[in-house]
Design an enzyme around this catalytic site. Structure first.
Site, PDB file in Angstrom:
ATOM      1  N   HIS A 182      41.630  14.502  38.422  1.00 18.04           N
ATOM      2  CA  HIS A 182      40.316  14.229  39.022  1.00 18.04           C
ATOM      3  C   HIS A 182      40.387  13.361  40.267  1.00 18.04           C
ATOM      4  O   HIS A 182      39.358  12.909  40.760  1.00 18.04           O
ATOM      5  CB  HIS A 182      39.340  13.655  37.987  1.00 18.04           C
TER       6      HIS A 182
ATOM      7  N   ARG B 205      26.225   9.424  47.881  1.00 18.01           N
ATOM      8  CA  ARG B 205      26.951   8.434  48.693  1.00 18.01           C
ATOM      9  C   ARG B 205      27.677   9.154  49.821  1.00 18.01           C
ATOM     10  O   ARG B 205      27.763  10.380  49.833  1.00 18.01           O
ATOM     11  CB  ARG B 205      28.011   7.746  47.818  1.00 18.01           C
TER      12      ARG B 205
HETATM   13  C1  MV4 Z   1      33.982  21.935  34.607  1.00 19.23           C
HETATM   14  C2  MV4 Z   1      35.162  22.708  34.620  1.00 19.23           C
HETATM   15  C3  MV4 Z   1      35.102  23.972  34.089  1.00 19.23           C
HETATM   16  N1  MV4 Z   1      33.953  24.434  33.574  1.00 19.23           N
HETATM   17  N2  MV4 Z   1      32.861  22.450  34.069  1.00 19.23           N
HETATM   18  C4  MV4 Z   1      35.811  17.857  36.208  1.00 19.23           C
HETATM   19  C5  MV4 Z   1      35.233  16.894  37.204  1.00 19.23           C
HETATM   20  C6  MV4 Z   1      33.778  17.031  37.085  1.00 19.23           C
HETATM   21  N3  MV4 Z   1      33.089  16.752  38.309  1.00 19.23           N
HETATM   22  C7  MV4 Z   1      33.603  18.447  36.627  1.00 19.23           C
HETATM   23  N4  MV4 Z   1      34.874  18.907  36.150  1.00 19.23           N
HETATM   24  C8  MV4 Z   1      35.027  20.153  35.658  1.00 19.23           C
HETATM   25  N5  MV4 Z   1      33.933  20.704  35.118  1.00 19.23           N
HETATM   26  C9  MV4 Z   1      32.861  23.661  33.568  1.00 19.23           C
HETATM   27  N6  MV4 Z   1      31.733  24.141  33.056  1.00 19.23           N
HETATM   28  C10 MV4 Z   1      36.297  22.158  35.203  1.00 19.23           C
HETATM   29  C11 MV4 Z   1      36.234  20.875  35.716  1.00 19.23           C
HETATM   30  C12 MV4 Z   1      37.432  20.401  36.330  1.00 19.23           C
HETATM   31  C13 MV4 Z   1      37.488  20.089  37.679  1.00 19.23           C
HETATM   32  C14 MV4 Z   1      36.387  20.192  38.509  1.00 19.23           C
HETATM   33  C15 MV4 Z   1      36.468  19.876  39.833  1.00 19.23           C
HETATM   34  C16 MV4 Z   1      37.669  19.440  40.368  1.00 19.23           C
HETATM   35  C17 MV4 Z   1      38.764  19.321  39.585  1.00 19.23           C
HETATM   36  C18 MV4 Z   1      38.700  19.636  38.229  1.00 19.23           C
HETATM   37  C19 MV4 Z   1      39.837  19.519  37.445  1.00 19.23           C
HETATM   38  C20 MV4 Z   1      39.781  19.848  36.130  1.00 19.23           C
HETATM   39  C21 MV4 Z   1      38.578  20.263  35.559  1.00 19.23           C
END
Ligand code: MV4
Length: 491
Positions: free
Chosen positions: A235, A291
């Site tokens: 993240h 932000r």
């Molecule tokens: C998710 C996802 C897959 N499906 N939601 C992680 C950070 C947060 N802002 C949202 N995230 C995720 N939500 C659903 N429904 C996968 C992630 C996620 C991810 C998202 C953005 C950037 C990097 C990530 C790394 C792993 C998982």
């Protein structure tokens, strides 16, 4: 215009905000911790005040002390930067209560966006596509089971008070659901002060794409296109770019307009980012970041808009200086976050004294840095020390330019993640724009590539007629001079 701005942050973003202040002719006040006495942003400010000991809880998160410093020194506004108090609606409210302008959305709208379930509902009502899942918080395990079977497994349970990935749990089947629900609630309650959670369908390997929005206090809102931030680890974003290699102009126009309209109807003011997952050609809303973001410079490079200046203009009660028609994307920009961390030791932080520091330059290069030669990076905060941003007429040129700039960048005294960025800029999948949020874990060869790069640089430095003590310092320079020999550019 605002008369004096207190910058409630440190490092490169404090310098970035002060640069905008200087150009606008607005005096700026730095607040710093005891660990940051010698920091660049302290020197760069018109005046600076120590607000407490090194731990952020006693300095950069000390709401009372920061507001007191603003009031005592005649600041009529506070810029929160990113991190620390930037999205703390209690801080925004406390600043507002003292008659000081918080540079960002109102505390009310910020609190709304901080509630991820409420933000989902706001977006959904404005016609922005959201990930299939709950409309409200999960009430009990029966509600969870019903939602999960409707969307289909796998699902992901997310804390409503969270964001940025902390405390999220992926659930593959119904038999894991009840246990996962309890665990996530416990983590959420401990981390965010509320055990409220919601459920979404889990998208297996999405891209992370976000839209930059500007909204003034007159109901005008525009978008500045998107940024792709898929290259991240645990993240933490490491590389961002604009535009995304996969978004076409028509889809950008449509989604951008939708999102700008949604924030307008929510009464949003200032700069904001709307995050999406992007999978198989479709956008799914994730959350709003209320932000300025770390990666805002890539948008500035392709639009020519100074986002921080716009924030300050908006907070001063001025209208946006540009309309949607004025926004034209030109070329392609990439940002590499330069961190004091060792890519060969699981990216462990490596703060210490910068014995030699030389930043790259030339056409299309921007370096936003919080450090200088001789500065000691304190161990108390985020390990990001600078951002290297490049612009090119197209993505291929930007990648080549980034590769060139990374080899000009000399940082000695501690290890950095520059070798990681060099490896990515030569990775065939990255070069083709074939990236997703699992890019780093999938590209298992990157670690070997980093080792090869470091070995070649060392052997080149060893061949130079220098004393041993000097060799380490010039290793990167040596590599820079002959970098084309080190890496064959794979296309
Ligand atoms: C998710 C996802 C897959 N499906 N939601 C992680 C950070 C947060 N802002 C949202 N995230 C995720 N939500 C659903 N429904 C996968 C992630 C996620 C991810 C998202 C953005 C950037 C990097 C990530 C790394 C792993 C998982």
């Amino acid at each position: 215009m605002l008369k004096k701005i207190l910058v409630a942050n440190r490092g490169e973003i404090a310098v970035r905000v002060m640069r905008a202040c200087h150009e606008l002719g607005i005096p700026c006040v730095a607040v710093y911790s005891e660990a940051d006495r010698d920091a660049l942003f302290v020197k760069y400010a018109d005046e600076a005040h120590c607000i407490g000991p090194a731990p952020a809880s006693q300095s950069y998160l000390n709401i009372e002390k920061i507001i007191q410093t603003a009031l005592e020194n005649g600041a009529d506004a506070v810029h929160p930067g990113y991190g620390f108090l930037a999205e703390n609606s209690d801080f925004a409210a406390a600043v507002e209560d003292e008659g000081v302008k918080f540079i960002g959305p109102s505390s009310k709208v910020m609190a709304l966006m901080g509630d991820k379930v409420a933000a989902r509902s706001v977006m959904s009502k404005s016609g922005v596509p959201v990930v299939p899942g709950t409309e409200d918080c999960i009430t009990d395990s029966g509600h969870a089971m019903k939602t999960a079977s409707e969307t289909g497994y796998p699902v992901i349970i997310k804390p409503s008070g969270g964001g940025g990935g902390i405390g999220m749990t992926v659930v593959n089947s119904e038999k894991e659901l009840v246990r996962a629900l309890e665990d996530t609630r416990t983590i959420a309650a401990n981390t965010f002060g509320t055990g409220d959670v919601y459920i979404e369908k889990y998208l297996p390997n999405p891209r992370h794409i976000e839209f930059q929005i500007l909204a003034d206090s007159y109901g005008n809102s525009i978008h500045l296109g998107e940024r792709e931030c898929s290259v991240q680890r645990r993240h933490q974003k490491l590389i961002e770019e604009s535009p995304s290699p996969v978004v076409k102009q028509k889809q950008r126009d449509e989604m951008g307009e939708l999102v700008a309209g949604a924030l307008r109807s929510a009464g949003y003011e200032g700069a904001g980012t709307v995050e999406f997952l992007y999978s198989e050609g479709e956008f799914y809303f994730l959350e709003v970041n209320a932000r300025i973001q770390v990666e805002h410079p890539v948008t500035e490079m392709v639009t020519g808009v100074d986002i921080v200046k716009e924030q300050i203009r908006i907070a001063s009660g001025l209208p946006l200086s540009i309309s949607q028609q004025d926004v034209q994307l030109r070329g392609s920009a990439i940002e590499c976050r330069i961190n004091a961390e060792d890519p060969l030791d699981d990216f462990a932080p490596t703060p210490g004294k910068l014995t030699v520091y030389h930043s790259p330059g030339g056409t299309g290069i921007r370096v936003d840095s919080g450090v200088y030669s001789g500065f000691t990076v304190p161990p108390y905060y985020d390990p990001m020390i600078s951002k290297l941003i490049v612009w090119g007429e197209n993505r291929d040129e930007a990648v080549i330019r980034m590769r060139r700039a990374l080899y000009e960048y000399v940082i000695a005294g501690f290890r950095t993640n520059i070798p990681f960025h060099k490896a990515v800029m030569n990775n065939p999948r990255f070069i083709k724009g074939e990236i997703g949020t699992h890019f780093i874990e999938e590209e298992t060869g990157l670690i070997e590539d980093i080792k090869t790069i470091l070995e070649k640089e060392k052997s080149l430095a060893d061949k130079l007629p220098l004393k041993t003590s000097q060799k380490a310092k010039v290793a990167a320079i040596a590599a820079g001079v002959v970098y084309q020999q080190i890496i064959s550019i794979k296309k």
